[in-house]
Write a protein that holds these residues in place. Structure first.
Motif, short mmCIF file in Angstrom:
data_model
loop_
_atom_site.label_atom_id
_atom_site.label_comp_id
_atom_site.label_asym_id
_atom_site.label_seq_id
_atom_site.Cartn_x
_atom_site.Cartn_y
_atom_site.Cartn_z
N GLY A 26 0.46 -1.59 0.29
CA GLY A 26 -0.47 -0.10 0.14
C GLY A 26 0.77 1.40 -0.36
N GLY A 243 -0.34 1.59 -8.71
CA GLY A 243 -0.99 1.52 -7.85
C GLY A 243 -2.65 2.55 -8.17
N LYS A 247 -5.53 -0.12 -7.05
CA LYS A 247 -6.55 0.33 -5.89
C LYS A 247 -7.62 0.72 -5.80
CE LYS A 247 -6.07 3.88 -1.58
NZ LYS A 247 -5.62 4.66 -1.00
N ARG A 252 -4.12 -4.70 -3.74
CA ARG A 252 -3.37 -4.15 -2.59
C ARG A 252 -1.91 -4.12 -3.97
NH1 ARG A 252 -2.49 -7.94 1.91
NH2 ARG A 252 -3.33 -9.42 0.41
N TYR A 253 -1.00 -3.28 -3.13
CA TYR A 253 0.04 -2.49 -4.32
C TYR A 253 1.11 -2.13 -3.34
CZ TYR A 253 -0.78 1.81 -3.08
OH TYR A 253 -0.90 3.09 -3.16
N ILE A 270 -2.20 8.81 -6.06
CA ILE A 270 -3.09 7.66 -5.14
C ILE A 270 -3.27 8.04 -4.36
CG2 ILE A 270 -3.36 5.73 -4.49
CD1 ILE A 270 -0.13 5.04 -5.64
N CYS A 274 -7.48 8.12 -5.63
CA CYS A 274 -8.52 7.31 -4.40
C CYS A 274 -8.26 7.69 -3.14
CB CYS A 274 -6.76 5.57 -4.59
SG CYS A 274 -6.55 5.42 -6.91
N GLU A 277 -9.99 3.89 0.95
CA GLU A 277 -9.63 2.10 0.86
C GLU A 277 -11.25 1.72 0.49
OE1 GLU A 277 -7.28 0.14 -0.26
OE2 GLU A 277 -5.66 1.37 1.21
#
Length: 278
Positions: A26, A243, A247, A252-253, A270, A274, A277
């Motif tokens: 993450g 990523g 997401k 997950r990354y 990100i 995003c 979550e």
């Protein structure tokens, strides 16, 4: 072309203490991919997406017919002294990716005619089993300004599984078929180059990364070959497109890049695209 930086400037100490494996998930980590990947245990990763240096070997500036300079891929991270050096680098990072993939894990590698055939050989020599090659057909390719070759209007992705004996690798066939209006998804994918508002710019209004990939391309890769909750590794993450795609779709990354400016941009991107979550 490669979404990343690779070789670190002389004197840079990036053999960093990147922390535990859990701390990498993450996050976008600034560091040398070899050093960071050492922190990942064997068989921990579900999918690798890699957009490595292309080793374009550009010798001269590219000039348009109106005499303006083309903003080509001339970054230091894409320069190698020889094919031998490039091959050694490629075998090393591919070998490390193979170590950390699950037995049924898969890898996607993207490239052009400059490097994709060399990478395919290394994949096979290391024991990967190629499942498909996919052609990304660009709707808006850069023309061949000198008029001495065909317009290079595509890139090639190789999709391979770690162990040829494993038939339980993830392929979301029905989801891909649904996205393709009820027909089997083919291996020729049409997406435009990353332009306009999607393209990240620096403080001078120039493209931040020379080879940022379109988000739609990464979304298809991730949706096709992972499940929700899977861990996706990108060892050359550039502006963080992998990523964002991961997401947005509940994966997950782990993202790695050696260029601090890309890492900062990827983290910010990100966070903005995003915000929470799933």
């Amino acid at each position: 072309m490669p979404e990343r930086g690779t070789k670190l400037p002389a004197g840079t100490d990036m053999a960093a203490k990147v922390g535990s494996f859990k701390e990498l998930v993450g996050r976008v980590t600034h560091g040398d991919c070899f050093e960071v990947m050492k922190q990942i245990p064997d068989g921990a990763i579900d999918l690798v997406f890699a957009d490595p240096p292309y080793n374009l070997q550009l010798q001269n500036e590219l000039i348009r017919p109106n005499r303006t300079k083309v903003d080509a891929v001339d970054d230091e991270w894409d320069k190698f002294d020889s094919f031998m050096e490039y091959d050694a680098f490629s075998r090393a990072w591919l070998g490390e990716c193979r170590r950390l993939l699950k037995p049924n894990g898969t890898i996607w590698v993207i490239g052009t005619y400059h490097n994709i055939y060399r990478l395919g050989k290394h994949l096979q020599d290391l024991g990967f089993w190629i499942l498909n090659d996919v052609v990304w057909v660009k709707d808006n390719p850069m023309p061949n300004f000198r008029g001495v070759r065909f317009t290079n209007a595509h890139e090639i992705l190789i999709w391979a599984v770690k162990d040829r004996r494993r038939k339980d690798y993830t392929f979301n066939y029905h989801e891909m078929k649904e996205q393709n209006k009820g027909k089997q998804m083919r291996s020729d994918w049409r997406f435009p180059l990353c332009t306009g508002g999607e393209r990240l710019k620096d403080s001078n209004g120039k493209k931040l990364h020379s080879t940022q990939k379109p988000l739609a391309l990464l979304e298809r890769v991730i949706n096709a070959s992972t499940k929700e909750g899977d861990i996706v590794l990108d060892p050359f993450c550039g502006t963080g497109t992998t990523g964002v795609a991961a997401k947005l779709h509940g994966r997950r990354y782990i993202l790695i890049d050696s260029e601090e400016r890309y890492v900062k941009a990827a983290r910010q991107r990100i966070a903005e695209e995003c915000p929470s979550e799933r």
